[in-house]
Design an enzyme around this catalytic site. Structure first.
Site, mmCIF file in Angstrom:
data_model
loop_
_atom_site.group_PDB
_atom_site.id
_atom_site.type_symbol
_atom_site.label_atom_id
_atom_site.label_comp_id
_atom_site.label_asym_id
_atom_site.label_seq_id
_atom_site.Cartn_x
_atom_site.Cartn_y
_atom_site.Cartn_z
ATOM 1 N N MET A 1 9.926 29.772 -7.088
ATOM 2 C CA MET A 1 9.686 30.452 -8.358
ATOM 3 C C MET A 1 8.365 29.967 -8.935
ATOM 4 S SD MET A 1 11.934 32.750 -9.064
ATOM 5 C CE MET A 1 11.950 33.054 -10.806
ATOM 6 N N PRO A 2 7.930 30.583 -9.997
ATOM 7 C CA PRO A 2 6.596 30.293 -10.498
ATOM 8 C C PRO A 2 6.524 29.040 -11.369
ATOM 9 C CG PRO A 2 7.610 31.967 -11.844
ATOM 10 C CD PRO A 2 8.560 31.692 -10.710
#
Length: 62
Positions: A1-2
């Site tokens: 994920m970011p």
């Protein structure tokens, strides 16, 4: 994920930052999938004297 890196001029309240990270996390999960626990957000508060636009420090703007 970011992992998001946010740089902004100091002066926002903790409540504003809390709302910002909640919304960024919500939208990230909605668009990218995954879990909220996988979204990292780093906020850096920059003093107005350390930020310039158009050759002028923000601390000198009126």
């Amino acid at each position: 994920m970011p992992t998001y890196h946010i740089e902004m001029m100091e002066g926002r309240t903790v409540e504003q930052k809390k709302k910002l990270v909640e919304e960024i996390t919500r939208v990230s999960v909605q668009v990218l999938g995954g879990s909220p626990e996988a979204v990292d957000i780093l906020i850096t508060d920059i003093k107005r004297e350390n930020w310039a636009t158009g050759g002028k420090l923000w601390s000198e703007r009126h």
